[in-house]
Motif scaffolding. Structure first.
Motif, PDB file in Angstrom:
ATOM      1  N   ALA A 184       0.802  -1.370  -0.119  1.00  0.00           N
ATOM      2  CA  ALA A 184      -0.101   0.012   0.039  1.00  0.00           C
ATOM      3  C   ALA A 184       0.885   1.174  -0.017  1.00  0.00           C
ATOM      4  O   ALA A 184       0.527   2.219  -0.224  1.00  0.00           O
ATOM      5  N   PHE A 185       1.999   1.086   0.290  1.00  0.00           N
ATOM      6  CA  PHE A 185       3.287   2.041   0.488  1.00  0.00           C
ATOM      7  C   PHE A 185       4.026   2.396  -0.857  1.00  0.00           C
ATOM      8  O   PHE A 185       4.960   2.449  -0.714  1.00  0.00           O
ATOM      9  N   PRO A 225       2.163   5.905  -7.879  1.00  0.00           N
ATOM     10  CA  PRO A 225       2.403   7.195  -8.639  1.00  0.00           C
ATOM     11  C   PRO A 225       1.865   8.367  -8.017  1.00  0.00           C
ATOM     12  O   PRO A 225       2.467   9.485  -8.103  1.00  0.00           O
ATOM     13  N   GLU A 226       1.031   8.277  -6.905  1.00  0.00           N
ATOM     14  CA  GLU A 226       0.317   9.460  -6.255  1.00  0.00           C
ATOM     15  C   GLU A 226       1.046  10.391  -5.523  1.00  0.00           C
ATOM     16  O   GLU A 226       0.816  11.318  -5.385  1.00  0.00           O
ATOM     17  N   TRP A 241       6.492   8.448   0.502  1.00  0.00           N
ATOM     18  CA  TRP A 241       6.211   7.084   0.730  1.00  0.00           C
ATOM     19  C   TRP A 241       6.985   6.670   1.769  1.00  0.00           C
ATOM     20  O   TRP A 241       6.741   5.742   2.743  1.00  0.00           O
ATOM     21  N   GLU A 254      -5.123   4.503   7.964  1.00  0.00           N
ATOM     22  CA  GLU A 254      -5.409   3.807   6.982  1.00  0.00           C
ATOM     23  C   GLU A 254      -6.741   4.466   5.931  1.00  0.00           C
ATOM     24  O   GLU A 254      -6.616   4.345   4.891  1.00  0.00           O
ATOM     25  N   LEU A 303      -4.668   6.489   3.744  1.00  0.00           N
ATOM     26  CA  LEU A 303      -4.303   5.611   2.595  1.00  0.00           C
ATOM     27  C   LEU A 303      -5.486   5.358   1.422  1.00  0.00           C
ATOM     28  O   LEU A 303      -5.164   5.073   0.389  1.00  0.00           O
ATOM     29  N   ASN A 304      -6.673   5.652   1.983  1.00  0.00           N
ATOM     30  CA  ASN A 304      -7.864   5.293   0.999  1.00  0.00           C
ATOM     31  C   ASN A 304      -8.366   6.658   0.640  1.00  0.00           C
ATOM     32  O   ASN A 304      -9.362   6.623   0.088  1.00  0.00           O
ATOM     33  N   ASN A 305      -7.600   7.853   0.862  1.00  0.00           N
ATOM     34  CA  ASN A 305      -7.845   8.884   0.156  1.00  0.00           C
ATOM     35  C   ASN A 305      -6.714   9.917   0.042  1.00  0.00           C
ATOM     36  O   ASN A 305      -6.617  10.881   0.916  1.00  0.00           O
ATOM     37  N   LEU A 306      -5.879   9.384  -0.617  1.00  0.00           N
ATOM     38  CA  LEU A 306      -4.426  10.127  -0.729  1.00  0.00           C
ATOM     39  C   LEU A 306      -4.415  11.610  -1.269  1.00  0.00           C
ATOM     40  O   LEU A 306      -5.133  11.754  -2.102  1.00  0.00           O
ATOM     41  N   ARG A 330      -6.859   6.375  -5.999  1.00  0.00           N
ATOM     42  CA  ARG A 330      -6.741   6.141  -4.584  1.00  0.00           C
ATOM     43  C   ARG A 330      -7.086   7.287  -3.848  1.00  0.00           C
ATOM     44  O   ARG A 330      -6.750   7.648  -2.601  1.00  0.00           O
ATOM     45  N   LEU A 388      -5.092  -1.896   7.223  1.00  0.00           N
ATOM     46  CA  LEU A 388      -3.955  -1.984   8.056  1.00  0.00           C
ATOM     47  C   LEU A 388      -4.276  -2.674   9.286  1.00  0.00           C
ATOM     48  O   LEU A 388      -3.609  -2.689  10.404  1.00  0.00           O
TER      49      LEU A 388
END
Lengths: 620, 311
Positions: A99-100, A103-104, A110, A178, A181-184, B76, B159
């Motif tokens: 997840a880490f 390209p974002e 990261w 978390e 990570l789901n809304n970068l 994302r 996570l």
């Protein structure tokens, strides 16, 4: 203890068939046997435990964890305060660490985010341990509110007053992270803790508690190869600069530790200065592994309670072996028949020769298009040369006895042979023993009697086939590795079938190309070694991991019975990178090309290989 | 198990893609990475007020579209996806998942449902799968070139900290046994808590047998065939209900679902992951690189009213 009401095969499967550590679960510690290198892992020095799948890394690391030690000590709470160290086991989860990346965000961002995640993860493990400890030993001192506050501050989470509160706040912090990570959004990064700082802070506070005075803490990181390259650099930094109260024990596959630098590219982790490397294959010599494996198998046999009345047997007794001469006879070598083929020779000449040597005389004459008289003369003229030659070819001869006939062409029998086929891999060895005992039982025999040579051989073939099928699912290159093994296996099989015209027992290869190998062949060979499709031995020069040309390679011995070639590491072929890649992309033509130097570059497929008839384009 | 009448299905079936037309004032999101998706060409000139949005590149988690202002879209970022969907100004959005990879359509479904945007998902069944030229046991069809490896589907990153024994693994089986094997190797679930789900009835009568055969070696070795459950292969809602039942059987476990079977089943798994508020549910996916021409022909077109499924 195993339920004696269950069928013997079920009991066997319970103990031998569930050879993965994760399938045994709570039973893993009932059956644990400490390996000889274990004391090295218990020191404060960081360790890197290198071994392939099935070599026991996970079992050993889990036995170092506080949960493992507790189970191994029969859950005796009174012993806990006397422990010198407490280990926290973590298996790197690919679905988390991948997840880490992406390209974002930039790689630098990261890296920071990953560092924060590791802080949360490892602190969470330590706090869970504290909770466990205080539940079992409620009189022990706990972290002060000031200590909890400091740790919370370091982790960039809301203040906490107690350990319970801190655990809750860390958990919320993880959930919030978390969500990010789901809304970068590069412009709205969360507050991120400094890499390693909260871990040091927490352990410093814990080490100050009286019950943990002079104790040490281990982070046991299993499957280190699952970290990305950049993440390995982060972890290396933590390993190199760990605080005085903790250190890391890493479990990784061969070639899985790809990056040895820290965040400072000029700083590398080196052994033995920064860590102790424990290469399981090197540490466990064949003799040591054999001893340990016998202990493991015999312990399981005893626990399985499968011996009906005749008393327990050891694995060595259950798996008898054949000498070469016995095997030759079993394969159908008939002394009288061979001698009768030889015209105009006094049979008394052969009186002192073993059957196999007589057969060799005949074969040597055929291969060299000379007469048996000339061969016998040569033998008398230079007995030492002859003895050396016979010794070199003796084993290879076995593969030719049943040429052109169906059925078993080579026996793989005996405990020692099984150990060698396993390549010092305990998982493979348990599979072999399990399969042999199950076949023996299915043939209607009592489990207290030795397994027949045929059943042992068929078991070895079946385990080889199973592991070929499994290769495809082991990695993203699984399909390529399967094709590589199928191609090389066929090559070595034909060479074994036709030992004439080339060195006997050619079952290894080296890369023949001049210059630096290209990326694709390096990746392929490294993946093959990592996933135990190939095993490598250092050639004559000092070899570094990066220099693939410095090694000799062979198929893992577990595949030898399936393809029917010798598992002994003997002589090698030179293969080019093009030929190796050709085995994947155009197997039929490449196999023909590699075997072009052999007088008859074809051989009937053994029965167990007929499944791949279409693949090889060959008719048995 | 709850009676079927209390478990409605929200699927409309069209015997052929040629019978389907999106309604007026709608937006139709699609990708032409599968031949089956080309049915759009048959109606795109005949409808009024239907905005066709083509995903032109789906190689990474930042996709490209042919919509001005949305040439790139970060999958994302739920905020970006919401802004994108809202910008379409359509009364109804259709999402044709036939030609789109899971990592593209799944986050779009998630945002649409969570933001209560009216969404219908469209899927076209294949007539045939390309058989393998040299089939071995467990390898009947020739579907994937390779897998890219496990990584989270965008917006479904988890996570969660999972106790090793406290894990239930649910693979949704397809034809490719190697993918199941890879999943087991990576996830390492406890042997007794693996519940495979097979698409029964299949798109075609014989497909469930292919699914069994394709996965036979792994199912036999692990003995998890004993735990198998079944859900109609082309129905995400049937799969959703079966998953609900499995979750009831494992009430305290963290659940990992591997959507390596049919796309409708993958959609069902995505719907469950969205719906599972208090349960710990995680999707684990291997991102295969599909072979071109892995299927041929078309069967039915199915339209799934996923928004209506979440009132």
């Amino acid at each position: 203890m195993i339920d004696s009401e269950r069928e013997p095969v079920e009991r066997l499967t319970e103990l031998f068939g569930n050879y993965r550590a994760e399938w045994l679960r709570e039973r893993i510690f009932d059956l644990f046997t400490q390996p000889s290198y274990f004391p090295d892992l218990e020191t404060k020095t960081p360790c890197v435990l290198v071994g392939g799948r099935g070599t026991g890394k996970t079992t050993v690391l889990r036995s170092l964890s506080y949960e493992g030690r507790y189970a191994l000590s029969d859950k005796d709470v009174a012993l806990i305060p006397s422990w010198d160290y407490f280990g926290f086991y973590y298996r790197v989860d690919t679905n988390r660490v991948t997840a880490f990346q992406g390209p974002e965000l930039t790689e630098k961002t990261w890296t920071k985010l990953f560092g924060h995640y590791i802080n949360i993860l490892l602190c969470s493990q330590v706090l869970k341990f504290l909770n466990w400890y205080s539940l079992l030993l409620p009189d022990s001192q706990t972290l002060s509110s000031s200590a909890c506050e400091k740790v919370a501050l370091s982790l960039c989470i809301p203040a906490a007053q107690t350990v319970t509160d801190l655990i809750e706040k860390v958990d919320l912090g993880r959930i919030r992270f978390e969500s990010f990570l789901n809304n970068l959004d590069e412009n709205h990064l969360p507050r991120i803790s400094l890499q390693g700082a909260p871990i040091d802070e927490l352990l410093n506070e814990i080490a100050a508690l009286p019950q943990f005075e002079a104790k040490h803490f281990f982070f046991l990181i299993d499957e280190f190869e699952n970290f990305t390259d950049a993440q390995q650099v982060v972890m290396n930094t933590l390993i190199k600069h760990c605080g005085e109260h903790h250190s890391f024990k890493i479990g990784v596959r061969e070639l899985g530790w790809r990056k040895h630098a820290t965040a400072n590219p000029n700083e590398q982790l080196n052994s033995p200065a920064d860590y102790v490397k424990i290469d399981i294959a090197e540490r466990l010599t064949l003799a040591r592994f054999q001893e340990m494996a016998a202990q493991i198998c015999n312990q399981r046999l005893l626990q399985s309670n499968i011996f009906d009345g005749s008393g327990p047997k050891t694995v060595e007794e259950l798996l008898p072996s054949l000498t070469l001469d016995e095997e030759a006879r079993l394969l159908g070598l008939n002394r009288a028949a061979i001698i009768s083929e030889i015209a105009n020779i006094d049979a008394a000449v052969f009186d002192t020769m073993p059957d196999l040597e007589i057969f060799f005389c005949l074969q040597w004459a055929k291969w060299n298009e000379s007469s048996i008289h000339e061969v016998l003369n040569e033998r008398s003229r230079d007995p030492k040369k002859w003895t050396d030659r016979y010794s070199n070819y003796k084993h290879a001869l076995i593969f030719t006895i049943r040429r052109g006939k169906s059925g078993i062409r080579k026996y793989y029998t005996g405990w020692r042979t099984f150990v060698q086929l396993s390549g010092s891999n305990i998982r493979y060895l348990l599979e072999l023993v399990h399969r042999a005992l199950v076949l023996h039982r299915e043939a209607g025999h009592s489990l207290g009697t030795p397994v027949s040579f045929a059943d042992q051989t068929v078991a070895a073939q079946q385990v080889g086939m199973k592991n070929i099928a499994e290769l495809e699912g082991l990695s993203v290159q699984g399909a390529q590795l399967t094709k590589l093994v199928l191609g090389l296996g066929r090559v070595f099989q034909v060479l074994a079938y036709h030992p004439e015209g080339h060195a006997p027992e050619q079952n290894q290869f080296a890369l023949a190309d001049k210059g630096l190998p290209k990326g694709d062949i390096i990746d392929l060979i490294n993946a093959a070694v990592m996933h135990l499709a190939l095993v490598r031995t250092a050639g004559t020069k000092l070899a570094s991991d990066e220099d693939i040309k410095a090694y000799d390679y062979s198929l893992h011995p577990i595949f030898a019975p399936f393809f029917v070639f010798s598992y002994r590491k003997k002589r090698k072929l030179n293969l080019s990178a093009g030929q190796l890649l050709g085995l994947i992309n155009d197997s039929k033509a490449t196999i023909r090309d590699i075997l072009s130097s052999v007088s008859e570059p074809d051989a009937p497929l053994p029965e167990q290989l007929r499944l791949f008839e279409g693949y090889y384009g060959s008719v048995a | 198990m709850e009676a079927l009448r209390n478990r409605p299905l929200f699927t409309e079936v069209f015997a052929s893609p040629s019978e389907f037309r999106p309604r007026d004032d709608s937006a139709y999101i699609y990708g032409l990475f599968e031949e089956r998706s080309e049915h759009i060409n048959s109606w795109s000139g005949t409808t009024s007020n239907v905005q066709a949005i083509k995903v032109t590149n789906q190689e990474s988690t930042v996709v490209q579209t042919d919509v001005p202002g949305w040439e790139t879209l970060s999958l994302r970022s739920s905020s970006s996806i919401e802004a994108f969907l809202s910008s379409l100004s359509a009364k109804q959005i259709y999402l044709d998942i036939t030609g789109l990879n899971h990592h593209v359509w799944a986050p779009l479904v998630k945002v649409a449902i969570e933001r209560r945007i009216s969404l219908k998902v469209v899927y076209v069944e294949p007539l045939d799968y390309t058989p393998n030229a040299s089939p071995r046991k467990g390898e009947i069809f020739d579907l994937s070139e390779r897998i890219s490896g496990i990584s989270p589907i965008p917006l479904f990153t988890s996570l969660a900290e999972v106790e090793e024994d406290n894990l239930c693994f649910i693979p949704l089986l397809g034809f490719e046994g190697a993918r199941l094997r890879y999943m087991l190797e990576e996830v390492e679930p406890p042997g007794r808590k693996i519940v495979p789900i097979i698409g029964v009835p299949g798109f075609r009568l014989e497909y469930p047998f292919h699914a069994y055969l394709g996965n036979q070696p792994v199912l036999e070795e692990t003995e998890v065939w004993k735990n198998s459950r079944y859900a109609r292969a082309n129905c995400p809602f049937s799969l959703f209900y079966v998953l609900e039942d499995v979750l009831k059987d494992y009430p305290s476990e963290h659940v990992k679902i591997a959507p390596i079977g049919t796309k409708p089943h993958a959609l069902g798994a995505v719907l469950l992951a969205i719906a599972a508020q208090s349960r710990s549910v995680e999707l684990v996916y291997d991102h295969p690189k599909r072979k071109p021409k892995r299927t041929s022909g078309v069967l039915r077109l199915l339209q799934y009213s996923v928004s209506d499924f979440f009132p």
